[in-house]
Enzyme design. Structure first.
Site, PDB file in Angstrom:
ATOM      1  N   HIS A  88       0.827  -1.208   0.000  1.00 14.91           N
ATOM      2  CA  HIS A  88       0.000   0.000   0.000  1.00 14.91           C
ATOM      3  C   HIS A  88       0.862   1.260   0.000  1.00 14.91           C
ATOM      4  O   HIS A  88       1.982   1.264   0.533  1.00 14.91           O
ATOM      5  CB  HIS A  88      -0.993   0.020   1.165  1.00 14.91           C
ATOM      6  CG  HIS A  88      -0.391   0.131   2.531  1.00 14.91           C
ATOM      7  ND1 HIS A  88      -0.181   1.337   3.165  1.00 14.91           N
ATOM      8  CD2 HIS A  88       0.041  -0.811   3.403  1.00 14.91           C
ATOM      9  CE1 HIS A  88       0.334   1.134   4.359  1.00 14.91           C
ATOM     10  NE2 HIS A  88       0.496  -0.162   4.541  1.00 14.91           N
ATOM     11  N   ASP A  90      -0.621   4.468   0.778  1.00 17.06           N
ATOM     12  CA  ASP A  90      -1.120   5.520   1.676  1.00 17.06           C
ATOM     13  C   ASP A  90      -0.284   5.490   2.952  1.00 17.06           C
ATOM     14  O   ASP A  90       0.327   4.474   3.280  1.00 17.06           O
ATOM     15  CB  ASP A  90      -2.607   5.311   1.998  1.00 17.06           C
ATOM     16  CG  ASP A  90      -2.891   3.957   2.640  1.00 17.06           C
ATOM     17  OD1 ASP A  90      -2.375   2.943   2.124  1.00 17.06           O
ATOM     18  OD2 ASP A  90      -3.594   3.905   3.667  1.00 17.06           O
ATOM     19  N   ASP A 119       6.603   1.687   6.221  1.00 15.96           N
ATOM     20  CA  ASP A 119       5.183   1.281   6.144  1.00 15.96           C
ATOM     21  C   ASP A 119       4.444   2.199   5.204  1.00 15.96           C
ATOM     22  O   ASP A 119       4.002   3.261   5.610  1.00 15.96           O
ATOM     23  CB  ASP A 119       4.570   1.311   7.543  1.00 15.96           C
ATOM     24  CG  ASP A 119       3.107   0.917   7.561  1.00 15.96           C
ATOM     25  OD1 ASP A 119       2.645   0.305   6.594  1.00 15.96           O
ATOM     26  OD2 ASP A 119       2.430   1.229   8.560  1.00 15.96           O
ATOM     27  N   GLU A 153      -5.067   1.383   3.213  1.00 17.75           N
ATOM     28  CA  GLU A 153      -4.765   0.369   4.230  1.00 17.75           C
ATOM     29  C   GLU A 153      -4.814   0.960   5.623  1.00 17.75           C
ATOM     30  O   GLU A 153      -5.256   0.315   6.578  1.00 17.75           O
ATOM     31  CB  GLU A 153      -3.381  -0.239   3.962  1.00 17.75           C
ATOM     32  CG  GLU A 153      -3.110  -1.520   4.765  1.00 17.75           C
ATOM     33  CD  GLU A 153      -2.627  -1.276   6.186  1.00 17.75           C
ATOM     34  OE1 GLU A 153      -2.753  -2.203   7.014  1.00 17.75           O
ATOM     35  OE2 GLU A 153      -2.121  -0.174   6.498  1.00 17.75           O
ATOM     36  N   ASP A 177       4.096  -6.144   4.221  1.00 15.95           N
ATOM     37  CA  ASP A 177       3.606  -5.039   5.054  1.00 15.95           C
ATOM     38  C   ASP A 177       3.626  -5.410   6.531  1.00 15.95           C
ATOM     39  O   ASP A 177       2.778  -4.982   7.294  1.00 15.95           O
ATOM     40  CB  ASP A 177       2.179  -4.657   4.622  1.00 15.95           C
ATOM     41  CG  ASP A 177       1.689  -3.379   5.299  1.00 15.95           C
ATOM     42  OD1 ASP A 177       2.525  -2.522   5.631  1.00 15.95           O
ATOM     43  OD2 ASP A 177       0.468  -3.260   5.494  1.00 15.95           O
ATOM     44  N   HIS A 442       4.651   4.426  11.839  1.00 15.51           N
ATOM     45  CA  HIS A 442       3.706   5.383  12.436  1.00 15.51           C
ATOM     46  C   HIS A 442       4.379   6.301  13.464  1.00 15.51           C
ATOM     47  O   HIS A 442       3.690   7.071  14.129  1.00 15.51           O
ATOM     48  CB  HIS A 442       2.501   4.676  13.099  1.00 15.51           C
ATOM     49  CG  HIS A 442       1.685   3.858  12.143  1.00 15.51           C
ATOM     50  ND1 HIS A 442       0.374   3.492  12.397  1.00 15.51           N
ATOM     51  CD2 HIS A 442       1.975   3.314  10.943  1.00 15.51           C
ATOM     52  CE1 HIS A 442      -0.090   2.767  11.390  1.00 15.51           C
ATOM     53  NE2 HIS A 442       0.880   2.647  10.503  1.00 15.51           N
TER      54      HIS A 442
HETATM   55 ZN   LIG Z   1       1.160  -0.898   6.397  1.00 18.26          ZN
END
Ligand SMILES: [Zn+2]
Length: 469
Positions: A88, A90, A119, A153, A177, A442
């Site tokens: 992904h 995003d 990520d 995602e 992922d 994150h």
């Molecule tokens: Zn991810």
């Protein structure tokens, strides 16, 4: 047949790899629904990131398809069967506190920094280069290989939902992922609410539970709870008892008198819902105390509903305890608690079910238990587990590839969390974070170790070839 030195093939392309990765890292592809248009349903940044991948693939000679501006794919090869790789592009918002520009992709000390570097743009580009190497080497493959690119995602998975409504499900595949070596079992995940209707017009002579609030997210153990009580005349006794309870539990809390009310607060310990025992649920602890206070009927009922989960995170409350060898215990986290006298109450639960658990039978038992107590079950959702048996050829091939290149055993992991792999019917998470690495997804200053991405690329290239040959 000549043997291929996969890592050498990756090293030859290192400069392009970094340039192409930087290109996508520089696109701020955060969900932006406020500025959505029919052509960019998740915002312009997200759309640009998808388009970037499709353009890159077309330039390199893959066939490409945009599926509703929510997802897309790049494809090579021919044949009946389809090998799928799902990544992904995003990202979650960058947040505060970065020491570098979060959308630069700057390389420092062997690390590439940017939101999405680990990520999942870094791993997605690694998978892309894996495909590109197989294509450029002209290796004979008997199947089609498709890199599927998702763009939602981090939020609601509208990308894969839409994609698989319109496009073919791969016969088998992997998802870059999560973690290396291989995640073969992920529990099912279910959210639901237990609802208590308001009981209006009740006389309130004694103590009354005015409100109860703890937790905002189903998938976290809440670390804070606050309760407002209207107290009759033993206010000082409630406060004294609460202080004793706080001491006994070793938690932090306060009891504050406020105009004929008492405000009770409690600080617990947060943890991921996948293992509630790693936290201290502030709401449950506070409810446990409130069971020692004489309350109005509705307040008492709500408190009992919450307190029932005290040291019971294994489904005991509903008579659905269950475990299996491959994925462990069923767990239930009490994530969101909200009550007030006018509107009634709600207890939001997050349940993780072992891969062989019968969810329909489980749901029926939950419903029966809840009804018996005069409560309702609402908003029941279920994301099915991802599970590929340990001796499946897909696992065997990925193990062989990993062990061959890494020179260490490819441990098979079972987790309570969910990865993007559950979007595939027959797929596992395979990288791209190596064992023992710091997880910076994150976080501020998210980075990926460049050599790790290159190593992942070598693994993906060989895995694609072995799966498709
Ligand atoms: Zn991810």
């Amino acid at each position: 047949m000549t043997t291929i030195n996969w890592m050498e093939e990756v090293q030859k392309r290192k400069e392009d790899f970094i340039k192409d990765l930087q290109g996508i890292l520089q696109i701020k592809s955060v969900l932006d629904e406020e500025n959505a248009t029919p052509e960019a349903p998740l915002g312009q940044g997200v759309k640009d990131a998808l388009q970037y991948m499709l353009d890159l693939g077309e330039k390199d000679g893959f066939s490409s398809k945009n599926v509703g501006n929510l997802a897309g794919h790049l494809e090579m090869g021919q044949g009946e069967e389809l090998v799928g790789i799902l990544g992904h592009v995003d990202v979650v918002p960058e947040g505060d506190g970065w020491s570098v520009d979060p959308y630069s992709g700057i390389v420092k000390d062997g690390k590439i920094y940017a939101r999405g570097s680990s990520d999942d743009k870094g791993p997605t580009i690694a998978a892309y280069y894996g495909m590109k190497i197989v294509q450029e080497l002209g290796l004979p493959i008997q199947k089609r290989v498709r890199l599927i690119i998702g763009t939602d995602e981090e939020s609601n998975w509208r990308c894969v939902d839409h994609y698989f409504e319109h496009e073919e499900m791969p016969t088998q595949g992997f998802v870059p992922d999560a973690d290396f070596p291989i995640i073969f079992a992920e529990k099912g995940i279910s959210d639901y609410d237990i609802v208590q209707q308001a009981q209006p017009g009740e006389s309130a002579g004694g103590n009354v539970l005015l409100s109860f609030a703890s937790g905002r997210r189903y998938n976290m153990v809440p670390d804070f709870a606050e309760v407002h009580l209207k107290v009759a005349d033993e206010a000082s006794e409630v406060i004294r008892n609460y202080q004793a309870y706080i001491q006994e539990t070793g938690l932090e809390g306060k009891a504050t008198p406020n105009n004929g009310e008492i405000i009770l607060t409690l600080v617990g310990k947060s943890a991921h819902a996948a293992e509630p025992r790693h936290g201290k649920n502030a709401g449950i602890y506070l409810a446990k105390f409130l069971q020692t206070v004489a309350l109005d009927d509705a307040g008492e009922k709500y408190v009992d509903t919450v307190a029932a989960f005290y040291e019971k995170s294994r489904g005991e409350v509903f008579g659905i305890t269950y475990e299996d060898e491959d994925s462990g215990d069923l767990t239930i986290n009490v994530g969101v608690m909200n009550y007030n006298q006018e509107d009634g109450g709600r207890v939001g639960l997050n349940m993780r079910t072992p891969v062989t658990f019968d969810i329909e039978a489980g749901k029926a038992k939950i419903e029966a238990t809840v009804k018996e107590k005069g409560l309702q079950l609402e908003n029941f959702s279920f994301s099915k587990p991802a599970y590929v048996k340990k001796d499946d050829p897909l696992i065997q091939i990925l193990q062989k590839v990993y062990e061959g290149q890494m020179g260490e055993k490819a441990e098979l992991l079972a987790i309570g969390g969910g990865t993007y792999a559950r979007a595939l019917d027959h797929g596992v998470a395979f990288g791209a974070m190596f064992p023992g690495r710091e997880d910076v997804m994150h976080q501020k200053d998210e980075y990926a170790i460049v050599n790790d991405l290159l190593q992942a690329t070598a693994l993906y290239a060989q895995a694609i070839y072995e799966l498709a040959k």
